[in-house]
Design an enzyme around this catalytic site. Structure first.
Site, PDB file in Angstrom:
ATOM      1  N   SER A  89      21.621  58.690  49.417  1.00 25.93           N
ATOM      2  CA  SER A  89      22.600  58.161  49.897  1.00 25.93           C
ATOM      3  C   SER A  89      24.243  58.794  49.819  1.00 25.93           C
ATOM      4  O   SER A  89      23.657  60.680  50.038  1.00 25.93           O
ATOM      5  CB  SER A  89      23.517  56.541  49.679  1.00 25.93           C
ATOM      6  N   HIS A 147      19.701  58.651  53.924  1.00 23.26           N
ATOM      7  CA  HIS A 147      19.522  57.271  54.812  1.00 23.26           C
ATOM      8  C   HIS A 147      20.658  57.517  55.955  1.00 23.26           C
ATOM      9  O   HIS A 147      21.661  57.817  55.871  1.00 23.26           O
ATOM     10  CB  HIS A 147      19.106  56.252  54.571  1.00 23.26           C
TER      11      HIS A 147
END
Length: 198
Positions: free
Chosen positions: A98, A123
């Site tokens: 992330s 993501h």
């Protein structure tokens, strides 16, 4: 229980004890080994600014083993990395997920590394909203705006077209070190600690 190792250094004035992170900082190494929140960001930003003041011409290395975290806290680190004069090298150890992956890719091009068994996960931003419909709408617009900003930066940092980034960040997308290299998130998979990365 959080144990922080202490190292003893011999000097001509005698012995000096350092916590391991302070000792690494002397070698211009910053450890990002946790989730990213405001406290972690303040610590990383402070270390970056301190090292710039110490020597604005010498590279800084950030070792990353992080599940990600707050977007705003991560962006504070990202902006500081881009703002300071020293080149910032990034090295993934373990996992950069992330916002951790975003910061890994944000290192100086040519100086972004991963160890062979590390993983990188990209993501789209996560978020939630509650309250009245207008508050939920405001929160949704903000997260979509943040997603677009993060995707744009990733496209610039990796050389991937924005459409590819949008598709690949739609869901959790795990990459081996070699796959992260092919994707453009890093520049080299390290197998040995060499002076080349400094």
């Amino acid at each position: 229980m959080n144990l922080i190792p202490t190292v003893i250094e011999q000097t001509n004035r005698g012995e000096r004890a350092y916590d391991i992170y302070s000792r690494l900082l002397k070698d211009r190494i910053i450890m990002l080994g946790s989730a990213i929140d405001d406290n972690v960001a303040n610590s990383i930003v402070s270390q970056l600014l301190f090292l710039e003041a110490e020597d604005p011409e010498k590279d800084i290395s950030i070792y990353i083993n992080s599940p990600g975290g707050s977007i705003t806290a991560g962006m504070a680190i990202y902006d500081t990395m881009q703002f300071i004069k020293p080149k910032v090298s990034t090295i993934c150890i373990g996992m950069a997920a992330s916002m951790g992956a975003f910061l890994l890719a944000a290192g100086e091009k040519g100086k972004r590394y991963a160890l062979p068994n590390s993983e990188v996960m990209i993501h789209q931003p996560l978020g939630g909203a509650q309250g009245q419909a207008t508050e939920i709408e405001i929160a949704a617009k903000r997260i979509l705006s943040l997603r677009d900003k993060l995707n744009q930066v990733l496209a610039e940092r990796t050389g991937q077209p924005i459409e590819v980034i949008e598709r690949d960040t739609d869901r959790d997308n795990f990459k081996t070190a070699e796959e992260a290299l092919q994707y453009g998130l890093i520049d080299k998979v390290l197998t040995r600690n060499t002076e080349e990365q400094k």
